[in-house]
Scaffold this active site. Structure first.
Site, PDB file in Angstrom:
ATOM      1  N   GLU A  73      15.854  -3.150  24.167  1.00 50.09           N
ATOM      2  CA  GLU A  73      17.121  -3.404  23.477  1.00 50.09           C
ATOM      3  C   GLU A  73      18.316  -2.715  24.129  1.00 50.09           C
ATOM      4  O   GLU A  73      19.428  -3.242  24.092  1.00 50.09           O
ATOM      5  CB  GLU A  73      17.015  -2.943  22.013  1.00 50.09           C
ATOM      6  CG  GLU A  73      16.139  -3.795  21.133  1.00 50.09           C
ATOM      7  CD  GLU A  73      16.777  -5.128  20.768  1.00 50.09           C
ATOM      8  OE1 GLU A  73      17.949  -5.356  21.125  1.00 50.09           O
ATOM      9  OE2 GLU A  73      16.102  -5.947  20.130  1.00 50.09           O
ATOM     10  N   SER A 333     -16.818  15.026 -30.968  1.00 46.08           N
ATOM     11  CA  SER A 333     -17.566  16.294 -30.909  1.00 46.08           C
ATOM     12  C   SER A 333     -17.203  17.155 -29.707  1.00 46.08           C
ATOM     13  O   SER A 333     -17.863  18.177 -29.469  1.00 46.08           O
ATOM     14  CB  SER A 333     -19.071  15.997 -30.869  1.00 46.08           C
ATOM     15  OG  SER A 333     -19.484  15.338 -32.048  1.00 46.08           O
TER      16      SER A 333
END
Length: 670
Positions: A73, A333
């Protein structure tokens, strides 16, 4: 001189023109990221209108990709001042010669300018604006900062912006290690992100990638063999979903801290993924509305390693959006181990003490065992292992319900009472508590009576619980619960665990620990409706043991007994510990005192003209019986006999044995 002056004036005017440039906002919003203890992404949240834009720094990106990007680029990126005049001149010359644009002259900095302003690239006015902005950016930012902006904003198709969003969506990984094929595709995509989207235009994406690879081979960035191998690699054909691990926990952490863009948790992504899959499988076997939740915690550090709020975050049938790790439910429980531990510390009982499992009545509260039966005398160890209700309520009555609530709060839990005042029913689940709080309690039990406060953020300060019970009591509870029979096919004696089932079969629980970790499992329906036939032992316990199997290859050994532990048989215990007796037992009738079994107190009888049958238990014959203060029989040696009908209305019956001890009952005869 005039020429130099004009150059100076022109240069000054040019610099002023650049300096007057209004810069766009460079601090763009990025996705909030929830990461695990090792930095792996658990979940990310899109920004704006659904854009995936994740924060990134060049150090997090594969160096070969960065080399390809710059060489393809903008090969003079590291040396120009924002505009590459040589590249611009070449592009203009080629356009004039060919009558159309052949190559671009935009630098990476100019592309960043366009991305920040979301501007066009085709018009000369747009190019001029980008050039001016690029020059201004170069004066105020470093090259690394400009590259970071490109890596954050470059488009990669659809709603993907930035290199990290691209690699996660197209390759399912972070950008720190990329193949040449992947790097080349990522270089090519931002030039035309929609026309080259791999999931929609795979051939166009492949051609663009191959052109990048060919140029990189010509420029000696890669060799010819690497190019050919990379060109044979397929391009991805679908966009992968972003990570969705620990969605409930992630939502909660984000909502609690909306300003932080990166939140690091103690969760382990691998453990979390395995536990989520386990709960999905378990819930499917339980039916369309079955939900489940699970938490894994480290006993030593308090770190939560996994938190699963439901079997499916988006499963509407199971109300999957509800985080059941935080929901208040009846614990059944599962508070019993704490109560027994407190009783051991108070000297009420020892694991080998005898305790009677029989009918009781505490000012109108007459608890029943889950199976409706009574076992008579049994060891405390057996009472806890069999999860008998009567013995634990007796202990709760002696300890006092407020003491148990205080212990829960010392553990770091926040229990909620339906009526606001604790009663004996808390021993059997009469309190609201979350799975997270229950796991916090069990961390304390597994850590020897005092453990760390659980944490879920890596930056959270480490804290300790208040002491729940002594190390001796904690070991005694552990030793009892490790003796529970495991689910079929599971190893015995390696895990101390307790199950629980709430009233009406609404909640099934299983919590357990080995020498290093605690895991808590809840199963039921998120809307609180009953699940007939569901028990903690049959539904949640197998999931608990499988969760430990998925957590690690081997159970870690439970600790040895502390030196002060009294390990003896029932017969060798000190006399006061051989059998549980309430503290006020000296003021109560002895266990062998006479009892009027029938008729019970408050009975209503339809005798007509028949005599009244009495049934006695205990006491020493002969017996004297009084009805309304008058003797009706005496010298009675039998324990079942008739007395004359006392007549209609209320009658007070009194039985007196040969030692002067008595039993009373008031009945009504119709």
């Amino acid at each position: 001189m005039l020429l130099l002056f004009l150059v100076f004036i022109g240069g000054h005017a040019f610099n002023s023109w650049v300096d007057r440039t209004e810069l766009p906002v460079t601090l763009a919003e990025t996705s909030t990221e929830i990461r695990d203890r090792n930095g792996a992404l658990l979940r990310a949240y899109p920004v704006g209108t659904g854009i995936w834009r994740l924060a990134v720094h060049p150090d997090q990106v594969d160096p070969e990709y960065l080399t390809m990007l710059v060489r393809y680029e903008d090969k003079r990126f590291w040396s120009h001042s924002g505009v590459d005049l040589r590249a611009m001149a070449r592009a203009v010359g080629q356009a004039v010669w060919n009558g159309r644009a052949v190559s671009g002259g935009s630098t990476l900095t100019m592309q960043v300018a366009r991305l920040l302003e979301d501007g066009s690239t085709g018009r000369w006015s747009g190019k001029l604006r980008q050039a001016r902005l690029a020059l201004a950016l170069e004066r105020q930012l470093t090259k690394q900062q400009i590259l970071t902006l490109y890596l954050t904003h470059a488009p990669y198709g659809g709603n993907l912006e930035g290199i990290r969003a691209a690699t996660l969506a197209w390759f399912g990984k972070e950008p720190n290690r990329l193949t040449p094929s992947e790097s080349a595709l990522l270089v090519a995509l931002p030039q035309s992100p929609e026309r080259r989207r791999p999931d929609r235009a795979a051939e166009a994406a492949q051609r663009a990638r191959d052109r990048v690879l060919a140029r990189m081979a010509r420029q000696k960035v890669i060799d010819a063999e690497e190019m050919m191998v990379a060109q044979r690699a397929p391009v991805p054909r679908q966009m992968l979903p972003f990570a969705q691990l620990a969605p409930h926990l992630s939502d909660r952490m984000r909502d609690e801290d909306i300003t932080t863009r990166q939140i690091d948790l103690t969760v382990d992504a691998g453990v979390q993924a395995r536990m989520e899959q386990l709960l999905r499988n378990a819930a499917q076997q339980g039916g369309a509305q079955m939900s489940a939740a699970l938490i894994v915690a480290d006993v030593e550090t308090g770190d939560i390693l996994a938190s699963v709020g439901s079997p499916g975050y988006r499963d509407g049938n199971r109300l999957g959006f509800v985080d059941m790790t935080q929901a208040l439910r009846s614990p059944g429980s599962t508070l019993k181990p704490l109560i027994y531990g407190l009783a051991f510390d108070q000297g009420l009982v020892h694991p080998e003490s005898l305790i009677h499992d029989g009918p009781v009545n505490f000012d109108g509260y007459a608890p029943q065992n889950f199976d409706g039966e009574f076992r008579g005398d049994l060891r405390v160890r057996e009472a806890l292992q069999q999860s008998r209700n009567i013995p634990v309520v007796k202990l709760t009555n002696e300890l006092g319900a407020p003491r148990i609530m205080a212990a829960l709060r010392r553990a770091g839990a926040a229990p909620k009472l339906p009526g606001g005042v604790p009663g004996l029913a808390i021993a059997l689940g009469g309190v609201g508590i979350s799975l997270q709080d229950l796991v916090q309690l069990y961390v304390g039990l597994g850590a020897g009576g005092r453990g760390p406060i659980m944490r879920v953020r890596l930056d959270a300060e480490r804290q300790q619980q208040g002491r729940l019970i002594s190390d001796v009591a904690a070991w005694q509870v552990t030793d009892i619960l490790r003796g529970l029979a495991p689910p079929p096919g599971a190893r015995a004696g390696v895990l101390a665990y307790k199950t629980g089932t709430s009233y009406g079969h609404r909640d099934a629980w299983a919590l357990g620990w080995d020498g290093r970790h605690v895991i808590g499992v809840w199963m039921g329906r998120a809307d609180g409706t009953p699940v007939p036939g569901v028990f903690g032992g049959s539904l949640a316990a197998p999931v608990l043991f499988e969760a430990f199997g998925r957590l690690k290859p081997e159970f870690e050994p439970l600790p040895p007994p502390p030196p002060a532990t009294l390990i003896v048989s029932s017969a060798e215990l000190p006399q006061p510990l051989r059998r549980f007796r309430p503290r006020n037992a000296a003021f109560e009738e002895p266990a062998d005192a006479p009892q009027l079994v029938f008729p019970p107190n408050g009975a209503r009888l339809a005798l007509r003209d028949a005599p009244l049958t009495l049934k006695l238990r205990g006491g020493a014959a002969p017996f004297l019986v009084l009805a309304n203060g008058l003797p009706v029989t005496q010298g009675q040696h039998q324990r079942e006999f008739d007395i004359p009908n006392p007549g209609k209305g209320f009658s007070a019956l009194v039985v007196v044995d040969s030692e002067g001890r008595s039993a009373r009952s008031t009945v009504r005869v119709d």
